[in-house]
Design a protein around this motif. Structure first.
Motif, PDB file in Angstrom:
ATOM      1  N   THR A 219      47.165  32.249  30.108  1.00  0.00           N
ATOM      2  CA  THR A 219      46.464  33.096  31.078  1.00  0.00           C
ATOM      3  C   THR A 219      47.159  34.440  31.236  1.00  0.00           C
ATOM      4  OG1 THR A 219      45.539  31.201  32.242  1.00  0.00           O
ATOM      5  CG2 THR A 219      45.719  33.235  33.499  1.00  0.00           C
ATOM      6  N   LEU A 220      48.473  34.482  31.044  1.00  0.00           N
ATOM      7  CA  LEU A 220      49.202  35.748  31.103  1.00  0.00           C
ATOM      8  C   LEU A 220      49.195  36.469  29.761  1.00  0.00           C
ATOM      9  CD1 LEU A 220      52.326  34.706  33.201  1.00  0.00           C
ATOM     10  CD2 LEU A 220      50.132  35.612  34.005  1.00  0.00           C
ATOM     11  N   GLU A 233      38.752  47.542  32.952  1.00  0.00           N
ATOM     12  CA  GLU A 233      39.733  48.558  33.350  1.00  0.00           C
ATOM     13  C   GLU A 233      40.165  48.310  34.786  1.00  0.00           C
ATOM     14  OE1 GLU A 233      40.049  53.426  33.593  1.00  0.00           O
ATOM     15  OE2 GLU A 233      38.531  52.460  32.324  1.00  0.00           O
ATOM     16  N   ALA A 234      41.470  48.265  35.004  1.00  0.00           N
ATOM     17  CA  ALA A 234      41.991  48.024  36.346  1.00  0.00           C
ATOM     18  C   ALA A 234      41.757  49.239  37.232  1.00  0.00           C
ATOM     19  CB  ALA A 234      43.480  47.697  36.278  1.00  0.00           C
ATOM     20  N   ALA A 235      41.670  48.987  38.522  1.00  0.00           N
ATOM     21  CA  ALA A 235      41.533  50.076  39.475  1.00  0.00           C
ATOM     22  C   ALA A 235      42.778  50.967  39.415  1.00  0.00           C
ATOM     23  CB  ALA A 235      41.351  49.517  40.878  1.00  0.00           C
ATOM     24  N   PRO A 236      42.633  52.249  39.702  1.00  0.00           N
ATOM     25  CA  PRO A 236      43.800  53.144  39.662  1.00  0.00           C
ATOM     26  C   PRO A 236      44.939  52.625  40.533  1.00  0.00           C
ATOM     27  CG  PRO A 236      41.769  54.402  39.921  1.00  0.00           C
ATOM     28  CD  PRO A 236      41.396  52.953  40.064  1.00  0.00           C
ATOM     29  N   GLY A 237      46.119  52.616  39.952  1.00  0.00           N
ATOM     30  CA  GLY A 237      47.297  52.181  40.693  1.00  0.00           C
ATOM     31  C   GLY A 237      47.499  50.678  40.744  1.00  0.00           C
ATOM     32  N   GLN A 242      48.032  42.013  37.577  1.00  0.00           N
ATOM     33  CA  GLN A 242      47.748  41.459  38.900  1.00  0.00           C
ATOM     34  C   GLN A 242      46.686  40.370  38.824  1.00  0.00           C
ATOM     35  OE1 GLN A 242      48.847  42.309  42.234  1.00  0.00           O
ATOM     36  NE2 GLN A 242      47.571  40.572  42.821  1.00  0.00           N
ATOM     37  N   THR A 243      45.592  40.650  38.133  1.00  0.00           N
ATOM     38  CA  THR A 243      44.500  39.677  38.030  1.00  0.00           C
ATOM     39  C   THR A 243      44.943  38.429  37.291  1.00  0.00           C
ATOM     40  OG1 THR A 243      42.871  41.468  38.035  1.00  0.00           O
ATOM     41  CG2 THR A 243      42.130  39.325  37.241  1.00  0.00           C
ATOM     42  N   SER A 244      45.742  38.588  36.239  1.00  0.00           N
ATOM     43  CA  SER A 244      46.197  37.440  35.460  1.00  0.00           C
ATOM     44  C   SER A 244      47.073  36.516  36.294  1.00  0.00           C
ATOM     45  CB  SER A 244      46.959  37.902  34.215  1.00  0.00           C
ATOM     46  OG  SER A 244      46.127  38.664  33.366  1.00  0.00           O
TER      47      SER A 244
END
Length: 525
Positions: A219-220, A233-237, A242-244
């Motif tokens: 998962t990581l 795409e992750a949110a800015p900053g 984090q999601t993983s």
């Protein structure tokens, strides 16, 4: 470690009828009742992707992709919203090898007879979650799917083969990916809990050995494969990791609940975790490299720390602080993790890795999902993986010293390009089949690794069993190839799914048969 946990761990060893280890180098020095077997995964072997009420799984939408290099192959396993939509709109099996796989769904009865002929005492496999709950959130389970596995488990036990069953092996229902966001959504915990209770209750008395998540650390490494998390795409900053980590935490809670379900529903059964053990060596004796290797090993142990000890280690908690990762935990999660620890550790071992604070000084080689620094002391396989049998002894002793619970090698094997020789002539009573695969390289791989496993047993490690990855040739998890073959039984199909799907015993099949007959004494031949 609680006294209850210690009692269960001892029971797991008793159930495997393990005895005191014999001296190093002794003939057949594996415990009495040692579980000898092969291993597979439903998404890589079954096929029948749209039959028997089964829903699409996350694996059914991964197409065949030609791997032009094997330095970093994790990209071959990723999925996007667009690629999933395209796959869902594509009917049939063409271009999606895991949809047909090894056709075990239609040939399982004959396959079990081959397993029995080999003398197997264990078969490590998985249940396709989407064959039981096609969408994952269905009101009722799919009876046809439940019956399929019930018949399979019954036949295995009739033939003296213990099912060792993984609840989740890279095959969560696709609906939970597209509509819930995979394991990043905490609501999936309850859905998995219901699935686990359904199968453990249905197969009570048929399955004595359960694993919760296959190679949970994936998962990581590759979030879609391990956690059903589509790459976005992750949110800015926001650190994309984090999601993983959040998805992984949800899996840990779900695993803990599944452990408690097994112990409640079937007190005679035992349940383990499953780790892709990636042992790291320092690239040099430079203390900085040594500390880096120690950190990398400890980050691999994060998963077993939680599932065996019931808590996160200081290493990962500091890593989160340093990296600004905030894993949200609900009240009661810590207590659940502590109460849902496993009875034994199962793991895969294929290769070792190398760590350095200055990796640019070293060449790279391919790896299982990612590249690693080249170890100049080790040869590599056809796919660029370090060939390191002694690393298996290192891994076994390290896990035993750290956790003191029984260990089970549930994946180990050699992926290679096998050559089928001979032919089939005539028909009916005149039919003559001279097809064969001569694979001394695979036998050598088994011999070298199992000798090191035997040394670990002599060192005092409680080792429950060994299930070689493949058994039947199957579709590779990473490259979706059939031609990267692991089995001791050849499946006559190519990467496009073209072939007779006949089963042909390789030379390694007959060697493995002797291995089991002699409880390992053939290693001294």
């Amino acid at each position: 470690m609680t006294s209850d946990h210690s009692t269960r761990a001892s029971s797991a060893t008793d159930a495997a009828a393990a005895t005191d280890p014999a001296p190093a180098g002794a003939t057949g020095a594996f415990p009495d009742g040692f579980l000898w077997g092969i291993a597979s995964a439903a998404n890589q072997i079954e096929g029948g992707f749209d039959e028997g009420g089964k829903g699409l799984s996350q694996a059914d939408v991964i197409p065949f992709r030609t791997a032009r290099d094997y330095v970093d192959i994790s990209s071959l396993m990723k999925a996007t919203d667009a690629s999933i939509a395209e796959a869902v709109a594509t009917p049939g099996t063409a271009g999606y090898p895991k949809r047909s796989a090894s056709d075990h769904y239609h040939r399982w009865e004959a396959d079990v007879e081959l397993f029995a002929e080999a003398g197997l005492t264990a078969y490590r496999m998985s249940i396709a979650w989407s064959r039981i709950f096609p969408n994952g959130d269905d009101a009722e389970p799919n009876e046809e799917g439940l019956v399929f596995y019930e018949r399979l488990f019954t036949r295995l036990r009739e033939r003296g083969i213990e099912p060792v069953v993984t609840m989740s092996h890279y095959e969560m229902p696709l609906h939970l990916v597209t509509e819930y966001g995979g394991w990043a959504n905490r609501d999936v915990i309850a859905l998995f809990e219901r699935y686990a209770r359904t199968i453990v209750t249905r197969y009570r008395g048929l399955v004595r050995w359960w694993l919760t998540f296959n190679e949970i650390n994936t998962t990581l490494i590759e979030p879609y494969t391990g956690g059903g998390v589509v790459e976005r795409e992750a949110a800015p900053g926001v650190d994309p990791r984090q999601t993983s980590y959040q998805a992984l935490h949800h899996q840990f809670v779900a695993s803990a609940r599944a452990v408690r379900i097994v112990h409640e529903v079937d007190p005679e059964a035992r349940v383990g975790c499953m780790l892709a053990r990636m042992a790291h060596y320092p690239a040099s004796s430079d203390p900085a490299d040594v500390v880096k290797a120690q950190f990398d090993n400890n980050m691999n142990f994060v998963h077993t720390d939680v599932q065996v000890r019931g808590d996160y280690s200081g290493t990962v908690r500091r890593f989160w602080r340093d990296q600004g990762i905030d894993v949200r935990m609900e009240p009661g999660d810590a207590a659940e993790l502590a109460a849902g620890t496993v009875d034994f550790i199962s793991f895969s071992y294929y290769m070792s890795l190398v760590s350095s604070v200055s990796p640019e000084k070293y060449g790279a080689t391919g790896g299982n999902l990612f590249s690693t620094i080249k170890n100049p002391h080790l040869p590599t396989t056809e796919w660029g993986w370090h060939f390191d049998p002694e690393g298996l002894r290192y891994v076994l002793n390290g896990l035993w010293d750290r956790y003191q619970v029984p260990l089970f090698i549930v994946e180990n094997g050699l992926g290679a390009t096998d050559e089928l020789v001979g032919q089939v002539t005539g028909e009916g009573d005149e039919r003559v089949d001279t097809r064969a695969v001569h694979d001394p390289y695979r036998v050598d791989y088994f011999v070298q690794h199992l000798r090191q496993a035997r040394e670990a047993v002599a060192d005092g490690v409680e080792l429950m069993g060994y299930t070689a990855w493949g058994g039947l040739d199957l579709v590779s998890a990473s490259t979706s190839q059939m031609t990267k073959r692991y089995g001791i039984i050849y499946v006559d199909a190519d990467d496009a799914g073209v072939g007779s799907y006949d089963r042909i015993r390789k030379d390694s099949f007959f060697w493995y048969q002797r291995l089991i007959e002699t409880n390992g004494a053939v290693l001294d031949d």
